[in-house]
Scaffold this motif. Structure first.
Motif, short mmCIF file in Angstrom:
data_model
loop_
_atom_site.label_atom_id
_atom_site.label_comp_id
_atom_site.label_asym_id
_atom_site.label_seq_id
_atom_site.Cartn_x
_atom_site.Cartn_y
_atom_site.Cartn_z
N GLU A 166 2.37 2.08 -3.31
CA GLU A 166 1.42 2.57 -4.32
C GLU A 166 1.00 4.02 -4.10
OE1 GLU A 166 -1.69 -0.28 -3.90
OE2 GLU A 166 -0.56 -1.87 -4.89
N GLN A 167 1.36 4.60 -2.96
CA GLN A 167 0.94 5.96 -2.65
C GLN A 167 1.74 6.98 -3.45
OE1 GLN A 167 -1.87 6.34 -0.78
NE2 GLN A 167 -1.73 4.11 -0.97
N ARG A 168 1.04 7.93 -4.05
CA ARG A 168 1.69 8.96 -4.85
C ARG A 168 2.60 9.83 -4.01
NH1 ARG A 168 -2.29 12.22 -8.28
NH2 ARG A 168 -0.32 12.86 -9.22
N VAL A 169 2.26 9.99 -2.75
CA VAL A 169 3.06 10.82 -1.85
C VAL A 169 4.50 10.32 -1.80
CG1 VAL A 169 3.33 11.53 0.57
CG2 VAL A 169 1.05 11.36 -0.44
N PHE A 170 4.68 9.02 -1.89
CA PHE A 170 6.01 8.43 -1.78
C PHE A 170 6.72 8.25 -3.12
CE2 PHE A 170 3.73 6.88 2.02
CZ PHE A 170 4.53 7.48 2.98
N TRP B 229 0.83 -1.20 0.00
CA TRP B 229 0.00 0.00 0.00
C TRP B 229 0.87 1.26 0.00
CZ3 TRP B 229 -0.68 3.92 3.68
CH2 TRP B 229 -1.73 4.80 3.42
N LEU B 230 1.89 1.27 0.85
CA LEU B 230 2.79 2.42 0.89
C LEU B 230 3.47 2.64 -0.45
CD1 LEU B 230 4.51 2.14 4.39
CD2 LEU B 230 2.98 3.95 3.60
N GLN C 101 10.62 7.48 -3.50
CA GLN C 101 11.10 6.24 -4.11
C GLN C 101 12.06 6.53 -5.26
OE1 GLN C 101 7.87 3.68 -5.23
NE2 GLN C 101 7.14 3.48 -3.14
#
Length: 173
Positions: free
Chosen positions: A41-45, A38-39, A49
């Motif tokens: 897939e988050q746009r914030v990260f 889930w993490l 990444q």
């Protein structure tokens, strides 16, 4: 001592270690793997990444070591809390700390595996770790407990699916 006698002596210990390992793995992985996915897939990260993937091998190793260094003291803190009769808090600290560590370390390792393995000392240590794990996983006792673990996980998933299906039917009525 011959090999058969050694296996007979070691088998109960391997079964115990394997059972503890698979129970802990099943408990923590049930939460850690979906959370890591889930993490990821988050746009914030996404930018984070991209930055982490751009790092060279040694900065990647430093980044990989941070969650280990920061979160490893969780175990003694949880033990202290348990020893001072704060059992619930101890359990929460241990579970949250271990899940965070697993999620972060697994994510960082999967993102930077090739770079980390390009560092000779890391590759050597990882190779030794894999040798020990391969030897342990090849033991009959380990494989037996692993089968039990799979059967238990399948039964739990099936029961949860049935429970979920029955709760949806109940709500629909």
């Amino acid at each position: 001592m011959n090999r058969i006698l050694m296996n007979r002596i070691l088998k109960p210990f391997v079964v115990l270690i394997a059972a503890i390992y698979f129970m802990a793995d099943a408990i923590f992985a049930t939460i850690a793997h979906p959370l890591a996915q889930w993490l990821g897939e988050q746009r914030v990260f996404a930018r984070l990444q991209t930055w982490m993937r751009s790092l060279r091998p040694y900065p990647s190793l430093a980044l990989f070591a941070v969650p280990l260094i920061v979160l490893e003291p969780v175990k003694p803190v949880a033990a202290y809390l348990a020893a001072t009769s704060h059992l619930r808090l101890s359990l929460v600290v241990l579970i949250v700390g271990e899940i965070l560590k697993l999620v972060l370390v697994e994510r960082l390792f999967s993102m930077n595996r090739d770079k980390l393995l390009s560092i000779p000392a890391f590759a050597w240590a990882y190779g030794k770790y894999r040798l020990v794990m391969d030897r342990l996983e090849s033991m009959e006792a380990w494989q037996m407990v692993r089968r039990w673990s799979r059967i238990a996980r399948f039964a739990i998933r099936r029961s949860l699916s049935e429970l979920k299906a029955s709760s949806h039917l109940t709500m629909a009525q």
